[in-house]
Enzyme design. Structure first.
Site, PDB file in Angstrom:
ATOM      1  N   HIS A 143       0.866  -1.182   0.000  1.00 30.35           N
ATOM      2  CA  HIS A 143       0.000   0.000   0.000  1.00 30.35           C
ATOM      3  C   HIS A 143       0.901   1.231   0.000  1.00 30.35           C
ATOM      4  O   HIS A 143       1.599   1.504   0.970  1.00 30.35           O
ATOM      5  CB  HIS A 143      -0.906   0.017   1.234  1.00 30.35           C
ATOM      6  CG  HIS A 143      -1.746   1.258   1.333  1.00 30.35           C
ATOM      7  ND1 HIS A 143      -2.752   1.541   0.441  1.00 30.35           N
ATOM      8  CD2 HIS A 143      -1.699   2.303   2.198  1.00 30.35           C
ATOM      9  CE1 HIS A 143      -3.305   2.693   0.760  1.00 30.35           C
ATOM     10  NE2 HIS A 143      -2.680   3.172   1.823  1.00 30.35           N
ATOM     11  N   LYS A 164      -0.019  10.918   0.723  1.00 29.37           N
ATOM     12  CA  LYS A 164       0.854  10.339  -0.314  1.00 29.37           C
ATOM     13  C   LYS A 164       0.378  10.715  -1.714  1.00 29.37           C
ATOM     14  O   LYS A 164       1.176  11.109  -2.566  1.00 29.37           O
ATOM     15  CB  LYS A 164       0.900   8.810  -0.159  1.00 29.37           C
ATOM     16  CG  LYS A 164       1.468   8.319   1.147  1.00 29.37           C
ATOM     17  CD  LYS A 164       1.590   6.810   1.188  1.00 29.37           C
ATOM     18  CE  LYS A 164       0.250   6.096   1.132  1.00 29.37           C
ATOM     19  NZ  LYS A 164      -0.591   6.385   2.323  1.00 29.37           N
ATOM     20  N   ASP A 182      -1.792   3.819  -4.567  1.00 32.72           N
ATOM     21  CA  ASP A 182      -2.576   2.994  -3.655  1.00 32.72           C
ATOM     22  C   ASP A 182      -2.065   1.556  -3.568  1.00 32.72           C
ATOM     23  O   ASP A 182      -1.655   1.107  -2.505  1.00 32.72           O
ATOM     24  CB  ASP A 182      -4.064   3.008  -4.018  1.00 32.72           C
ATOM     25  CG  ASP A 182      -4.917   2.429  -2.903  1.00 32.72           C
ATOM     26  OD1 ASP A 182      -4.606   2.677  -1.721  1.00 32.72           O
ATOM     27  OD2 ASP A 182      -5.880   1.710  -3.210  1.00 32.72           O
ATOM     28  N   ARG A 247      19.000  13.899  11.740  1.00 30.89           N
ATOM     29  CA  ARG A 247      19.296  15.239  11.225  1.00 30.89           C
ATOM     30  C   ARG A 247      20.561  15.272  10.381  1.00 30.89           C
ATOM     31  O   ARG A 247      20.834  16.270   9.722  1.00 30.89           O
ATOM     32  CB  ARG A 247      19.426  16.220  12.396  1.00 30.89           C
ATOM     33  CG  ARG A 247      18.154  16.319  13.236  1.00 30.89           C
ATOM     34  CD  ARG A 247      18.281  17.338  14.344  1.00 30.89           C
ATOM     35  NE  ARG A 247      18.435  18.691  13.832  1.00 30.89           N
ATOM     36  CZ  ARG A 247      18.516  19.779  14.610  1.00 30.89           C
ATOM     37  NH1 ARG A 247      18.470  19.642  15.926  1.00 30.89           N
ATOM     38  NH2 ARG A 247      18.666  20.972  14.079  1.00 30.89           N
TER      39      ARG A 247
END
Length: 321
Positions: A143, A164, A182, A247
């Site tokens: 998915h 998304k 999808d 980071r």
């Protein structure tokens, strides 16, 4: 272990195997578990030590010519020994050679499918190996959304409703290409993972508030592609102020898909972040990594060298004093 039925070889239309069944219809239910093809060769003369089960056996000009040199009774004996050693997958006679009656009888007796093709042995072996590699490869469905961004296949993952499809639509507006929305069908081929759209919803995208849209119809054929190698996975997560996010990007993360490790980046989503731009930069950065340039590691190395040189200068200064 994945396998396919011999009947699927006869049903093929994509690889132009041009197979026709000669005998042994009951053998069509047998299975193939390896893409490796075998020519019997010396096994016909009784040396069956290297004969492998569940493989397609190709009888070319050499094998058929050798059988023709044997008396009919010896042909039956040689074939009976060959087919009795291991459970073979099937037999294919190439080059439209005339099939000896002894081979037909032996295949019928062993319940082994006997087929023929007009292709040369080399050409048939190349095509059937490709067919079997595709058919036997590991596959699954995910998915997510798969995009082609600057030539990099990027798989977007994240919980439903995180955005998304909206990010993918923004990327399409920037002239990147949609592969699947999808449902992404993934397969492993030669150590890499390829993704494609599910045939039922291919080229379509669901945008909340608008419904289902057809990207190919709206933006043209250049806005979509049928499949793409997955080279980077980006997992979208809702921003959590209490969670520590990477980071520096020095340590590479990976996500295993159908047994292959794919580079993974976890990207937090919150209002104000331009996600399409971030994904474009991620694609450019992945291209640099593929060319051997790891920006985060190079920066960390320069920083460590600067710290080491500074510490050395301080030490030397203290010694002079």
């Amino acid at each position: 272990m994945k396998s396919i039925r011999i009947s699927q070889l006869l049903e093929d239309r994509d690889y132009d195997l041009r197979l026709a069944l000669v005998a042994g219809r009951s053998g069509l239910s047998r299975t193939v578990v390896s893409s490796r093809i075998q020519k019997p060769g010396l096994a016909l003369a009784g040396f069956t030590e290297h004969l492998h089960p569940h493989r397609v056996q190709v009888f070319g000009n050499t094998e058929i010519s050798y059988l023709a040199t044997l008396p009919e009774q010896r042909q039956h004996e040689a074939l009976a020994q060959l087919f009795g050693e291991e459970e073979l997958a099937c037999v294919v006679v190439t080059k439209d050679l005339e099939v000896p009656q002894a081979l037909v009888s032996a295949c019928e007796g062993a319940g082994l499918a006997l087929m023929k093709t007009p292709l040369l042995s080399s050409e048939f072996i190349m095509r059937v190996q490709t067919f079997l590699e595709e058919a036997l490869t590991e596959s699954s469905s995910l998915h997510g959304v798969l995009m082609d961004v600057f030539g990099v296949g990027i798989l977007l993952l994240g919980k439903s409703g995180i955005g998304k499809s909206e990010i993918a639509l923004d990327l399409v507006m920037r002239a990147h290409r949609l592969v699947a929305d999808d449902i992404v069908d993934v397969t492993r081929r030669k150590g890499a993972v390829y993704g494609a759209g599910n045939p039922v919803i291919k080229h379509h995208m669901e945008i909340r508030g608008l419904g289902i849209i057809n990207i190919k119809d709206l933006f043209g054929v250049a806005a979509v592609r049928e499949q793409k190698k997955i080279e980077l996975v980006i997992e979208l997560q809702e921003w959590d102020p209490h969670q520590e996010y990477d980071r520096l990007g020095v340590e590479d993360k990976h996500l295993q898909i159908v047994g292959v490790d794919i580079p993974l980046s976890v990207v937090p989503v919150r209002p104000g972040r331009n996600m399409a731009t971030i994904i474009e930069v991620a694609a450019r950065n992945q291209l640099l990594k593929l060319q051997g340039h790891h920006s985060a590691r190079e920066f960390a190395e320069r920083l460590n060298r600067a710290i080491a040189e500074g510490a050395m200068r301080r030490t030397l200064g203290e010694e002079v004093e």
